[in-house]
Write an enzyme that holds these catalytic residues in place. Structure first.
Site, short mmCIF file in Angstrom:
data_model
loop_
_atom_site.label_atom_id
_atom_site.label_comp_id
_atom_site.label_asym_id
_atom_site.label_seq_id
_atom_site.Cartn_x
_atom_site.Cartn_y
_atom_site.Cartn_z
N GLN A 1 6.31 -6.79 0.08
CA GLN A 1 7.52 -6.66 0.92
C GLN A 1 7.21 -6.57 2.40
OE1 GLN A 1 6.47 -4.10 -1.08
NE2 GLN A 1 6.20 -2.33 0.27
N GLU B 14 2.07 -4.70 -2.20
CA GLU B 14 3.01 -4.42 -1.08
C GLU B 14 3.50 -5.72 -0.43
OE1 GLU B 14 3.90 -1.39 -0.83
OE2 GLU B 14 2.23 0.01 -0.84
N LYS C 179 3.75 0.14 -9.98
CA LYS C 179 3.48 -1.26 -9.62
C LYS C 179 2.01 -1.47 -9.29
CE LYS C 179 6.36 -1.20 -6.14
NZ LYS C 179 6.75 0.22 -6.23
N GLY D 57 9.92 -2.90 -8.59
CA GLY D 57 10.49 -1.61 -8.97
C GLY D 57 10.53 -0.71 -7.75
N PRO D 58 11.07 0.50 -7.90
CA PRO D 58 11.11 1.45 -6.79
C PRO D 58 9.72 2.05 -6.57
CG PRO D 58 11.88 2.52 -8.76
CD PRO D 58 11.63 1.08 -9.13
P1 ADP Z 1 3.93 2.28 -7.16
O1 ADP Z 1 2.89 1.34 -6.65
O2 ADP Z 1 5.03 1.59 -7.94
O3 ADP Z 1 4.51 3.17 -6.09
P2 ADP Z 1 1.74 3.72 -8.38
O4 ADP Z 1 1.08 2.84 -9.39
O5 ADP Z 1 1.12 3.87 -7.04
O6 ADP Z 1 3.27 3.25 -8.23
O7 ADP Z 1 1.91 5.19 -8.94
C1 ADP Z 1 2.44 5.49 -10.21
C2 ADP Z 1 2.16 6.97 -10.47
O8 ADP Z 1 2.95 7.78 -9.62
C3 ADP Z 1 2.52 7.44 -11.84
O9 ADP Z 1 1.50 7.13 -12.77
C4 ADP Z 1 2.64 8.96 -11.63
O10 ADP Z 1 1.38 9.58 -11.77
C5 ADP Z 1 3.03 9.09 -10.18
N1 ADP Z 1 4.39 9.57 -9.93
C6 ADP Z 1 4.76 10.43 -8.94
N2 ADP Z 1 6.08 10.61 -8.91
C7 ADP Z 1 6.61 9.86 -9.90
C8 ADP Z 1 7.95 9.59 -10.36
N3 ADP Z 1 9.03 10.15 -9.80
N4 ADP Z 1 8.11 8.75 -11.39
C9 ADP Z 1 7.02 8.19 -11.99
N5 ADP Z 1 5.74 8.38 -11.60
C10 ADP Z 1 5.53 9.21 -10.56
P1 TMP Z 2 4.75 1.88 -3.17
O1 TMP Z 2 5.85 0.98 -3.69
O2 TMP Z 2 3.40 1.43 -3.56
O3 TMP Z 2 5.01 3.31 -3.47
O4 TMP Z 2 4.73 1.73 -1.58
C1 TMP Z 2 5.88 1.48 -0.84
C2 TMP Z 2 5.60 1.60 0.63
O5 TMP Z 2 6.74 1.11 1.35
C3 TMP Z 2 5.40 3.03 1.13
O6 TMP Z 2 4.38 3.07 2.13
C4 TMP Z 2 6.71 3.39 1.78
C5 TMP Z 2 7.21 2.06 2.28
N1 TMP Z 2 8.66 1.91 2.34
C6 TMP Z 2 9.24 1.39 3.51
O7 TMP Z 2 8.54 1.10 4.48
N2 TMP Z 2 10.59 1.22 3.57
C7 TMP Z 2 11.42 1.49 2.50
O8 TMP Z 2 12.62 1.30 2.61
C8 TMP Z 2 10.81 2.02 1.29
C9 TMP Z 2 11.67 2.35 0.11
C10 TMP Z 2 9.43 2.21 1.26
MG MG Z 3 2.07 0.80 -4.83
#
Ligand code: ADP
Ligand code: TMP
Ligand code: MG
Length: 185
Positions: free
Chosen positions: A86, A84, A13, A7-8
């Site tokens: 990727q 992570e 995740k 996911g984004p």
């Molecule tokens: P990922 O690893 O996919 O980046 P995390 O598990 O680290 O996600 O974080 C998820 C949390 O991010 C959510 O539970 C919420 O508290 C927070 N959050 C911040 N911005 C957003 C957003 N735009 N959409 C959903 N959750 C968000």
């Molecule tokens: P997250 O999915 O747990 O939020 O973490 C994604 C990490 O990847 C964050 O440190 C930002 C980094 N990132 C890149 O390096 N390049 C990219 O194009 C994107 C979208 C995220």
């Molecule tokens: Mg993460």
């Protein structure tokens, strides 16, 4: 079994990876969580979610040495999780696929970069997966489900030629839906 969570950014995740690993720990399974040394955003020795949730992690370099280490150490555990994905070379997917014969492997990572291009390692892991969990975040513009990640520089979409890897959080990225994601020019 290989479970891949994609996911984004901000989709949850890391939270989902921790939730799943915790359940196996409660069940008495031996579990190890890996993360790449590149990501020290919230904590250097724990996988950390954007909401503050954390879990102890074994830090490895995001290169062939890290992939080898995961492959070797993983053999001694019932559950192997990698966050992570990727950031690792694509061969990580092959190593996880092999570990998944006889143990539970959970991998989490971005499917797309800020340009909207697939991350190869995540794609390859998804192809091998027994189960793919595709999560959405919340679009920062309209509040609908977000499947894309916008990189922002001073509030404007980052250009296509900015580097692929840039560790960050809400300071430099926003979750966006297909409609509000601006393809970098
Ligand atoms: P990922 O690893 O996919 O980046 P995390 O598990 O680290 O996600 O974080 C998820 C949390 O991010 C959510 O539970 C919420 O508290 C927070 N959050 C911040 N911005 C957003 C957003 N735009 N959409 C959903 N959750 C968000
Ligand atoms: P997250 O999915 O747990 O939020 O973490 C994604 C990490 O990847 C964050 O440190 C930002 C980094 N990132 C890149 O390096 N390049 C990219 O194009 C994107 C979208 C995220
Ligand atoms: Mg993460």
């Amino acid at each position: 079994m290989l479970v891949v969570i994609v996911g984004p950014m901000f989709a949850g995740k890391t939270t989902e990876l921790i939730r799943r690993v915790e359940r196996y720990v409660i069940a008495g399974k031996r579990a190890i969580v890996f993360k790449p040394s590149i990501d020290a955003r919230y904590d250097s020795s724990k996988v950390a979610a954007h909401n503050g949730l954390k879990f102890g992690a074994y830090v490895v370099p995001p290169d062939e040495v890290g992939v080898e280490t995961i492959g070797k150490l993983g053999l001694d555990y019932d559950v192997v999780a990698v966050d992570e994905v990727q950031f690792f070379p694509p061969r990580l997917a092959d190593v996880l696929n092999e570990l998944a014969d006889g143990r539970v492997v959970i991998a989490a990572g971005l499917n797309l970069d800020f340009r909207g291009e697939p991350f190869e390692t995540t794609m390859r892991a998804m192809a091998f997966a027994d189960k793919v969990i595709s999560l959405t975040a919340v679009c920062k513009v309209c509040g609908r489900p977000a499947t894309r990640t916008q990189r922002l520089i001073n509030g404007a979409p980052a250009p296509k030629n900015s580097p692929r890897i840039l560790v960050g959080g809400g300071d430099s990225y926003e979750a966006r839906c297909r409609r509000h994601y601006v393809r970098p020019a």
